[in-house]
Design a protein around this motif. Structure first.
Motif, PDB file in Angstrom:
ATOM      1  N   SER A   2     -22.005   2.409  13.194  1.00 43.73           N
ATOM      2  CA  SER A   2     -21.095   1.306  12.940  1.00 43.73           C
ATOM      3  C   SER A   2     -20.559   0.937  14.307  1.00 43.73           C
ATOM      4  O   SER A   2     -20.898   1.562  15.294  1.00 43.73           O
ATOM      5  N   ASN A   6     -15.539   5.034  12.990  1.00 45.49           N
ATOM      6  CA  ASN A   6     -16.388   5.723  12.015  1.00 45.49           C
ATOM      7  C   ASN A   6     -15.620   6.916  11.435  1.00 45.49           C
ATOM      8  O   ASN A   6     -14.428   7.075  11.700  1.00 45.49           O
ATOM      9  N   THR A 134     -15.160   0.188   8.363  1.00 50.00           N
ATOM     10  CA  THR A 134     -16.560   0.592   8.219  1.00 50.00           C
ATOM     11  C   THR A 134     -16.667   1.152   6.798  1.00 50.00           C
ATOM     12  O   THR A 134     -16.154   2.236   6.523  1.00 50.00           O
ATOM     13  N   GLU A 137     -16.545   4.802   5.019  1.00 52.94           N
ATOM     14  CA  GLU A 137     -16.223   5.776   6.061  1.00 52.94           C
ATOM     15  C   GLU A 137     -14.726   5.752   6.377  1.00 52.94           C
ATOM     16  O   GLU A 137     -14.042   6.747   6.231  1.00 52.94           O
ATOM     17  N   LYS A 139     -11.118   2.866   6.861  1.00 51.04           N
ATOM     18  CA  LYS A 139     -10.509   1.554   7.061  1.00 51.04           C
ATOM     19  C   LYS A 139      -9.217   1.734   7.836  1.00 51.04           C
ATOM     20  O   LYS A 139      -8.443   2.650   7.574  1.00 51.04           O
ATOM     21  N   LYS A 150     -21.043  -0.481   1.613  1.00 52.17           N
ATOM     22  CA  LYS A 150     -21.779  -0.043   2.809  1.00 52.17           C
ATOM     23  C   LYS A 150     -23.113  -0.778   2.910  1.00 52.17           C
ATOM     24  O   LYS A 150     -23.804  -0.952   1.921  1.00 52.17           O
ATOM     25  N   GLY A 154     -22.882  -7.360   9.680  1.00 54.01           N
ATOM     26  CA  GLY A 154     -21.628  -7.344  10.425  1.00 54.01           C
ATOM     27  C   GLY A 154     -20.809  -8.579  10.122  1.00 54.01           C
ATOM     28  O   GLY A 154     -21.359  -9.664   9.917  1.00 54.01           O
ATOM     29  N   SER A 178     -21.939  -3.346   7.662  1.00 58.49           N
ATOM     30  CA  SER A 178     -21.923  -2.223   8.598  1.00 58.49           C
ATOM     31  C   SER A 178     -20.477  -2.003   9.039  1.00 58.49           C
ATOM     32  O   SER A 178     -19.934  -0.909   8.919  1.00 58.49           O
ATOM     33  N   THR A 179     -19.851  -3.053   9.556  1.00 63.32           N
ATOM     34  CA  THR A 179     -18.427  -3.035   9.909  1.00 63.32           C
ATOM     35  C   THR A 179     -17.905  -4.457   9.749  1.00 63.32           C
ATOM     36  O   THR A 179     -18.647  -5.414   9.985  1.00 63.32           O
ATOM     37  N   ASP A 203     -25.932  -2.790  17.922  1.00 64.76           N
ATOM     38  CA  ASP A 203     -25.810  -1.739  16.908  1.00 64.76           C
ATOM     39  C   ASP A 203     -27.102  -1.664  16.086  1.00 64.76           C
ATOM     40  O   ASP A 203     -27.447  -2.624  15.395  1.00 64.76           O
ATOM     41  N   THR A 206     -26.963  -2.755  12.300  1.00 67.86           N
ATOM     42  CA  THR A 206     -26.550  -4.092  11.861  1.00 67.86           C
ATOM     43  C   THR A 206     -27.746  -5.020  11.977  1.00 67.86           C
ATOM     44  O   THR A 206     -28.366  -5.108  13.026  1.00 67.86           O
TER      45      THR A 206
END
Length: 295
Positions: A2, A6, A134, A137, A139, A150, A154, A178-179, A203, A206
């Motif tokens: 990400s 993460n 992310t 994982e 926030k 997930k 992006g 991804s993020t 990345d 992404t």
């Protein structure tokens, strides 16, 4: 993978004892790996206390020494928020996410100037932003966790609500993220569209990006021109600009959203983005569908 954050990020909340700081720290702690990530709070007057089993320290430096924090989220009131940003920068954290809205512009100019002059490594996201997530994982911020999924798309946006709108559409189409990065709408801020776009382009997890901008300034054009030169055929990007119907010279909503001297209009931004190979839509309800067509 990400970008920026993460499951191993260790976060300190500056302003953890205020109502907003407490509410959102609890929400973030309850999301995915939040219980392992949110490890410290800061309030000089309440050092030694705790909130939700999170220890409170007098300074960010102390929180770093004791808990190994490498990121900060700030919910400090506007008059004191710039000083809070600087405290985190001085503690050499990797990332500072400032949620606070209404910080005086001259305070931000001074902080940004000092960061640059001293060559500080800290990345600033915000102020006046929803934060970064992310999915599944971690926030860090005020975004609703449940709308995220997930995946490999992006999202970068100047507008908080439009970030959620794009994410919601992607999740409905079974396209995870991804993020998602909300960079905030203030005229003087940290991360710009170009910075985040570059991180997404580099990345490996992404595949494509939604870039959401607003009228005012030239950050979206700068990002589009960079993309055209460096990454045009690397990964597809789709874009939306809020404020197509905004009259010139009138300040709209966000502190940064003002069109001056014919520059910074939505039409102009959209034209530059299209010329640079970014597919755009004028309808915010179509962002997710447009992205699906470029995959």
């Amino acid at each position: 993978m990400s970008i920026l954050i993460n499951k191993d990020t260790r976060v300190v909340t500056q302003g953890i004892t205020g109502k907003t700081g407490q509410f959102h720290t609890k929400m973030c702690k309850d999301y995915a790996n939040g219980a392992n990530c949110f490890v410290a709070g800061v309030n000089p007057k309440k050092a030694g206390e705790s909130f939700e089993d999170i220890p409170i320290y007098a300074t960010v430096k102390e929180a770093k020494q004791q808990q190994g924090v490498n990121a900060s989220v700030i919910y400090v009131p506007p008059p004191f928020a710039a000083a809070a940003i600087w405290e985190a920068v001085e503690a050499d954290l990797d990332l500072v996410i400032c949620i606070t809205e209404g910080i005086p512009v001259r305070d931000m100019v001074a902080v940004k100037d000092r960061m640059k002059k001293e060559g500080r490594k800290t990345i600033l996201c915000g102020p006046n932003c929803p934060g970064i997530i992310t999915p599944d994982e971690i926030k860090i911020g005020i975004m609703p966790g449940h709308i995220h999924k997930k995946g490999r798309i992006g999202v970068v946006s100047r507008s908080g609500t439009l970030t959620y709108e794009a994410v919601g559409q992607l999740s409905d189409l079974d396209l995870g993220q991804s993020t998602a990065v909300g960079i905030g709408g203030d005229p003087v801020n940290g991360l710009k569209h170009k910075d985040v776009l570059e991180l997404f382009m580099n990345d490996p997890d992404t595949d494509a990006v939604i870039m959401i901008g607003e009228i005012g300034g030239s950050d979206e054009e700068a990002a589009a021109e960079w993309y055209s030169k460096e990454c045009r055929n690397k990964k597809p990007v789709v874009g939306f600009i809020a404020g197509v119907t905004a009259p010139a010279g009138k300040r709209m909503g966000h502190a940064g959203a003002i069109i001056s001297g014919g520059k910074g209009t939505a039409q102009e931004k959209l034209a530059v983005m299209e010329a640079c190979g970014i597919r755009t839509t004028k309808n915010p309800a179509e962002m997710g569908k447009l992205l699906r067509t470029v995959l």
